[in-house]
Design an enzyme around this catalytic site. Structure first.
Site, mmCIF file in Angstrom:
data_model
loop_
_atom_site.group_PDB
_atom_site.id
_atom_site.type_symbol
_atom_site.label_atom_id
_atom_site.label_comp_id
_atom_site.label_asym_id
_atom_site.label_seq_id
_atom_site.Cartn_x
_atom_site.Cartn_y
_atom_site.Cartn_z
ATOM 1 C CB CYS A 120 26.079 38.147 50.547
ATOM 2 S SG CYS A 120 26.235 39.851 51.134
ATOM 3 C CB CYS A 127 18.885 41.557 50.944
ATOM 4 S SG CYS A 127 20.181 41.389 49.680
ATOM 5 C CG ASP A 128 20.519 39.578 55.324
ATOM 6 O OD1 ASP A 128 20.651 39.058 54.201
ATOM 7 O OD2 ASP A 128 21.424 39.600 56.164
ATOM 8 C CE LYS A 129 17.013 41.162 59.862
ATOM 9 N NZ LYS A 129 18.295 40.777 59.250
ATOM 10 C CB SER A 156 25.508 37.620 59.983
ATOM 11 O OG SER A 156 25.512 37.377 58.597
ATOM 12 C CG ASP A 179 20.926 42.876 58.373
ATOM 13 O OD1 ASP A 179 20.356 43.970 58.502
ATOM 14 O OD2 ASP A 179 20.397 41.795 58.685
ATOM 15 C CD GLU A 186 22.649 40.039 61.050
ATOM 16 O OE1 GLU A 186 21.781 39.416 60.421
ATOM 17 O OE2 GLU A 186 23.660 40.532 60.505
#
Length: 682
Positions: free
Chosen positions: A233, A162-164, A536, A120, A510
């Site tokens: 992150c 991670c994010d997805k 985000s 992302d 985002e």
């Protein structure tokens, strides 16, 4: 220039090849009864296993499917051969290897399949963002298909970061109702000794354009921000929050979230997860035993306590839907956030900006849950990935060597006390930590919205209330909004409005390049943001997102114009808020009067889906809309989709009409009431 012929005939070595081979030695462990009664696929599967070199003497153990989001390619020495899309999945294959070797040592047969994921951060401000949230559903679907493609599976292990990709993996595991499953979180990257975190470093362009950062400094800061090659992150954004939530749900082992990628404890977590999934199988436990409604209540409580990403409002309902339990509602989120204080001080919320590796050393999720147990807000009989109850695990954690030694590492290496990162509720209150999220209503958000109220700049909060009355600066794309910021065309006191950013317009992009700029520019705290897009997980400030209905579904946000007065009021103590159109510079209106004015207006003339919105994302937007929309997790509710399709086909047949293309492809949809959800989540 290389000739095209030389591409095809590079050297003589290509002609040294075999046209046949002996094949594996030995015999498959077949029985007469098995040959008579087993499907041919079982026997052919053994043939394939032998062909790949698996020893025939170890072919009858339980078969464990490992699904991972690993990406990129590294040499044996760890050097990059082909880059991944992000560091979060770049080292995951090492965790997969550690887990697989552990499974094999225990007599099991590990299988590994990979469904990599996007970044992302890399997608911010680009059309790649249009695939971000839709990708989650697609990845979960592919993982489920891969799992089912091993018909002899006995358990499933997920490895993701991670994010997805991590929410997708959790959705895939949650759907394995009758199998044991465990998630091994992929950990976090290390912060640089000197430099900026991965949240702040994403604002280099905005700060340079505003004269607040030199070119050389930007180049150096950007180079060193990822201090280790793997891991998510180093802030508690969507990736970190999802790891913590996985642990709170019982999908991941205690104290497995947020481990530093590549370090010995990180590899050991993969081994422990492999042993745990076999232990669940031995005890006859399945995902259905772990992912209960009480487990989701625990996860929501932990989310509130850590000040987690608002993106989990999309992901946790989707995981619940996959698990076959009721999805958390907005009312559930409000109730939990009012009952559970925030007790963790990490990036991005603070007040002290500790990176997530310090949260891991301070005790991570079990340490948070110890405090929540004392508050009486947890379901202590919920099972964990260990197979033991949460209460039993927390008793162990309180006196464990692991806890004591991790705390000592935090003091020795970082000079930080554990209770400066994870605090008691009383201590958190004394230090000014406020509750996590508020869900404002109002004539611009009649279906609701969300703001991470804990992250509003404290200087803008007076007597527990953030209040902003200002002129709207309306943008129909995120690109126009960030350009205005870089051109200094947005003034302190303005309320930025980004419309058309919901599922129908962009796949619900985002807007972090905007929210991060507002956080890190010197005057950014004087500007608020309202959008039907999402944020985000690292976004902070007076930013209201997920506004419903979205503008392209007829939402009133899409009827605002430049100069309209917007009033935002957020009570960060009582977790109540409103966002309203209240007239213009010449005329003040009540929220009720403003609602009537908006209803009589046409949509903004520039409001339209992004011209580059992919057909894949248009289809996702339509399917998730009839399934209940973003406030129900942006899922695919198969029963609901089938019912709507059949009703539509019947209506078209009755009218003698042919189906037409989706009107959302060329213009604004008509306003319509939200369809009721089906009674079952199955």
């Amino acid at each position: 220039m290389t000739s095209w012929e030389s591409l095809l005939e590079p050297h003589d070595g290509i002609y040294t090849l075999r046209s046949h081979a002996e094949g594996p030695a030995g015999r498959l462990p077949l029985t007469a009864e098995g040959l008579r009664t087993s499907p041919s696929g079982d026997v052919f599967g053994m043939t394939q296993n032998a062909g790949m070199g698996w020893p025939v003497a170890n072919m009858l153990g339980p078969q464990v499917m490992i699904v991972s989001t690993a990406g990129g390619l590294r040499s044996e020495a760890g050097e990059p051969v082909a880059l991944g899309l992000h560091s979060g999945h770049f080292e995951l294959v090492d965790q997969v290897r550690a887990a697989a070797e552990t499974l094999a040592d225990a007599g099991a047969l590990p299988f590994a399949a990979y469904v990599s994921d996007q970044c992302d951060g890399r997608a911010q401000g680009t059309t790649a963002m249009f695939d971000s949230l839709p990708y989650r559903n697609d990845a979960a679907m592919v993982m489920r298909r891969l799992i089912r493609s091993l018909p002899t599976r006995a358990a499933v292990l997920g490895v993701a970061t991670c994010d997805k990709g991590l929410p997708a993996t959790m959705m895939a595991l949650a759907s394995q109702h009758d199998l044991p499953t465990v998630l091994a979180p992929g950990g976090v990257t290390l912060p640089p000794v000197r430099g900026e975190d991965l949240a702040r470093v994403q604002t280099l362009g905005a700060r340079f354009a505003n004269g607040e950062l030199a070119l050389q400094d930007a180049a150096e800061l950007g180079c060193r921000a990822c201090a280790s090659p793997g891991g998510g992150c180093h802030f508690l954004g969507t990736a970190g929050t999802a790891q913590v939530v996985a642990e709170a749900l019982g999908l991941a082992l205690p104290h497995s979230a947020l481990a530093p990628s590549g370090e010995p404890v990180w590899a050991e977590i993969a081994r422990q997860s492999a042993r745990a999934v076999l232990r669940q199988r031995e005890r006859g436990l399945t995902t259905r035993d772990i992912l209960t409604p009480e487990a989701f209540e625990n996860a929501m409580a932990v989310h509130a306590a850590v000040g987690g990403s608002t993106n989990l409002l999309l992901h946790l309902p989707a995981i619940a839907h996959a698990a076959g339990v009721p999805r958390p509602t907005v009312e559930d989120w409000v109730r939990v956030n009012k009952a559970v204080p925030r007790i963790v001080s990490v990036l991005p919320n603070g007040p002290v900006q500790h990176p997530t590796v310090r949260m891991f050393l301070a005790g991570g999720t079990p340490e948070v849950m110890l405090h929540l147990r004392a508050l009486g807000v947890l379901h202590l009989d919920a099972l964990t990935a260990t197979g033991e109850t949460l209460d039993t695990v927390l008793d162990w954690w309180a006196g464990s060597e692991r806890r004591a030694r991790m705390h000592a590492l935090l003091r020795d290496q970082e000079g930080v006390e554990p209770d400066d990162v994870i605090m008691s509720p009383d201590q958190a209150r004394r230090r000014g930590l406020t509750a996590t999220a508020t869900f404002p209503l109002g004539n611009l958000a009649p279906e609701g919205s969300v703001i991470k109220s804990t992250a509003i700049d404290p200087s803008r909060v007076v007597d527990g209330v953030f209040h902003h009355l200002g002129p709207a600066r309306v943008f129909t794309s995120e690109a126009a909004a960030i350009t205005a910021i870089k051109d200094r065309a947005v003034d302190p006191g303005d309320i930025m409005v980004i419309m058309g950013g919901g599922p129908l317009g962009t796949g619900m992009e985002e807007t972090y390049q905007v929210t991060s700029a507002l956080k890190h520019l010197s005057y950014g705290k004087e500007i608020s943001l309202v959008t039907d897009a999402r944020f985000s997980g690292v976004s902070t400030g007076a930013c209201i997102g997920h506004v419903g209905p979205e503008a392209l579904a007829g939402g009133p946000l899409g009827r605002l114009r430049d100069g309209d007065l917007v009033e935002i009021r957020i009570d960060v103590t009582r977790l109540e808020g409103t966002v309203d159109y209240v007239g213009d510079a010449a005329t003040r209106l009540t929220p009720e009067e403003g609602a009537r004015v908006l209803a009589a207006r046409d949509p903004h003339p520039d409001l339209a889906p992004h011209p580059l919105l992919p057909d894949d994302t248009r289809l996702w937007a339509a399917l998730q809309e009839v399934s209940g929309g973003t406030w129900n997790g942006a899922v695919y509710d198969t029963d609901r989709i089938v019912a709507v399709l059949r009703a539509g086909m019947a209506a078209l047949a009755g009218e003698g009409a042919e189906p037409t293309s989706d009107s959302a492809a060329s213009g604004v949809q008509e306003s319509h009431p939200r369809r009721p959800l089906p009674q079952s989540d199955q």
